[in-house]
Design a protein around this motif. Sequence first.
Motif, PDB file in Angstrom:
ATOM      1  N   LEU A 112      -7.308 -23.462   7.219  1.00 41.66           N
ATOM      2  CA  LEU A 112      -8.662 -23.017   7.553  1.00 41.66           C
ATOM      3  C   LEU A 112      -9.597 -23.145   6.351  1.00 41.66           C
ATOM      4  O   LEU A 112     -10.702 -23.700   6.495  1.00 41.66           O
ATOM      5  N   PRO A 113      -9.206 -22.682   5.156  1.00 44.39           N
ATOM      6  CA  PRO A 113     -10.087 -22.912   3.999  1.00 44.39           C
ATOM      7  C   PRO A 113     -10.349 -24.402   3.750  1.00 44.39           C
ATOM      8  O   PRO A 113     -11.457 -24.774   3.345  1.00 44.39           O
ATOM      9  N   ALA A 114      -9.358 -25.250   3.998  1.00 51.03           N
ATOM     10  CA  ALA A 114      -9.554 -26.694   3.820  1.00 51.03           C
ATOM     11  C   ALA A 114     -10.612 -27.216   4.793  1.00 51.03           C
ATOM     12  O   ALA A 114     -11.478 -28.010   4.407  1.00 51.03           O
ATOM     13  N   ALA A 115     -10.545 -26.773   6.033  1.00 55.06           N
ATOM     14  CA  ALA A 115     -11.532 -27.211   7.028  1.00 55.06           C
ATOM     15  C   ALA A 115     -12.934 -26.731   6.664  1.00 55.06           C
ATOM     16  O   ALA A 115     -13.907 -27.478   6.786  1.00 55.06           O
ATOM     17  N   ILE A 116     -13.031 -25.494   6.190  1.00 57.44           N
ATOM     18  CA  ILE A 116     -14.337 -24.942   5.808  1.00 57.44           C
ATOM     19  C   ILE A 116     -14.894 -25.678   4.586  1.00 57.44           C
ATOM     20  O   ILE A 116     -16.069 -26.063   4.555  1.00 57.44           O
ATOM     21  N   LEU A 117     -14.055 -25.878   3.581  1.00 59.00           N
ATOM     22  CA  LEU A 117     -14.491 -26.574   2.371  1.00 59.00           C
ATOM     23  C   LEU A 117     -14.863 -28.023   2.673  1.00 59.00           C
ATOM     24  O   LEU A 117     -15.865 -28.536   2.167  1.00 59.00           O
ATOM     25  N   ALA A 118     -14.082 -28.688   3.518  1.00 60.58           N
ATOM     26  CA  ALA A 118     -14.395 -30.073   3.902  1.00 60.58           C
ATOM     27  C   ALA A 118     -15.742 -30.141   4.613  1.00 60.58           C
ATOM     28  O   ALA A 118     -16.546 -31.045   4.350  1.00 60.58           O
ATOM     29  N   SER A 119     -16.011 -29.187   5.476  1.00 65.70           N
ATOM     30  CA  SER A 119     -17.296 -29.154   6.177  1.00 65.70           C
ATOM     31  C   SER A 119     -18.443 -28.905   5.203  1.00 65.70           C
ATOM     32  O   SER A 119     -19.512 -29.498   5.320  1.00 65.70           O
ATOM     33  N   ALA A 120     -18.210 -28.028   4.229  1.00 61.03           N
ATOM     34  CA  ALA A 120     -19.249 -27.742   3.227  1.00 61.03           C
ATOM     35  C   ALA A 120     -19.560 -28.986   2.397  1.00 61.03           C
ATOM     36  O   ALA A 120     -20.735 -29.272   2.118  1.00 61.03           O
ATOM     37  N   VAL A 121     -18.526 -29.725   2.025  1.00 64.57           N
ATOM     38  CA  VAL A 121     -18.749 -30.959   1.259  1.00 64.57           C
ATOM     39  C   VAL A 121     -19.504 -31.974   2.109  1.00 64.57           C
ATOM     40  O   VAL A 121     -20.438 -32.626   1.631  1.00 64.57           O
ATOM     41  N   THR A 122     -19.135 -32.092   3.367  1.00 62.30           N
ATOM     42  CA  THR A 122     -19.826 -33.024   4.266  1.00 62.30           C
ATOM     43  C   THR A 122     -21.299 -32.634   4.420  1.00 62.30           C
ATOM     44  O   THR A 122     -22.184 -33.497   4.391  1.00 62.30           O
ATOM     45  N   LEU A 123     -21.570 -31.351   4.561  1.00 63.72           N
ATOM     46  CA  LEU A 123     -22.960 -30.889   4.650  1.00 63.72           C
ATOM     47  C   LEU A 123     -23.722 -31.157   3.359  1.00 63.72           C
ATOM     48  O   LEU A 123     -24.902 -31.516   3.388  1.00 63.72           O
ATOM     49  N   ALA A 124     -23.062 -31.002   2.229  1.00 65.56           N
ATOM     50  CA  ALA A 124     -23.707 -31.282   0.940  1.00 65.56           C
ATOM     51  C   ALA A 124     -24.049 -32.772   0.827  1.00 65.56           C
ATOM     52  O   ALA A 124     -25.141 -33.128   0.357  1.00 65.56           O
ATOM     53  N   ILE A 125     -23.140 -33.630   1.269  1.00 67.56           N
ATOM     54  CA  ILE A 125     -23.417 -35.067   1.251  1.00 67.56           C
ATOM     55  C   ILE A 125     -24.604 -35.385   2.154  1.00 67.56           C
ATOM     56  O   ILE A 125     -25.479 -36.173   1.799  1.00 67.56           O
ATOM     57  N   PRO A 138     -14.800 -38.127   3.003  1.00 70.90           N
ATOM     58  CA  PRO A 138     -14.911 -37.641   1.624  1.00 70.90           C
ATOM     59  C   PRO A 138     -14.761 -36.121   1.513  1.00 70.90           C
ATOM     60  O   PRO A 138     -14.145 -35.623   0.573  1.00 70.90           O
ATOM     61  N   GLY A 139     -15.285 -35.394   2.474  1.00 65.88           N
ATOM     62  CA  GLY A 139     -15.132 -33.937   2.464  1.00 65.88           C
ATOM     63  C   GLY A 139     -13.690 -33.521   2.650  1.00 65.88           C
ATOM     64  O   GLY A 139     -13.190 -32.623   1.956  1.00 65.88           O
ATOM     65  N   LEU A 140     -12.999 -34.179   3.580  1.00 63.06           N
ATOM     66  CA  LEU A 140     -11.575 -33.884   3.799  1.00 63.06           C
ATOM     67  C   LEU A 140     -10.759 -34.160   2.536  1.00 63.06           C
ATOM     68  O   LEU A 140      -9.908 -33.360   2.138  1.00 63.06           O
ATOM     69  N   LEU A 141     -11.026 -35.289   1.917  1.00 60.78           N
ATOM     70  CA  LEU A 141     -10.278 -35.674   0.726  1.00 60.78           C
ATOM     71  C   LEU A 141     -10.564 -34.742  -0.444  1.00 60.78           C
ATOM     72  O   LEU A 141      -9.647 -34.316  -1.155  1.00 60.78           O
TER      73      LEU A 141
END
Length: 150
Positions: A112-125, A138-141
Amino acid sequence: MTTVLLASFLGSLWTVAAVLDAPPSSYLLAWFGIVLALIDLRHHRLPDALTLPLGAALLLLQSHRLGEAALGALVFGGAHLAVRRLRPEFMGGGDVKLAAALGTTLSLPSLLPAAILASAVTLAIAAVKRTRKVPHGPGLLAATWALTTL
């Protein structure tokens, strides 16, 4: 110039992993992560020729916890597949395969933290690029590398 920047970034990720005595999967994620993120950002594709070998290699590195690794792949990949089925415009098939591969390295409580962090990175991009159509790879990675290394 791009090659120099990529080599510098890879060197930085490897240095952090070495200083923190990170698991071998961190080094593999750093190398594949940079290459896959660049391809996804430029072409909005995650080629099977890279994601499938990454998944196999990560699974091999997790042979000491094979059951949990397979369950992580199933849960993380399955959650992304559900999003893909419900809203195909939000996620590509490559993201689903990548999520399954990355799920092998994550512990169940960190999915769950991975999914949240990946989404945050995607939103930042998306904010930096000022567009709503950005790749999720890129967010997932980045999220997976951070959670397995730090």
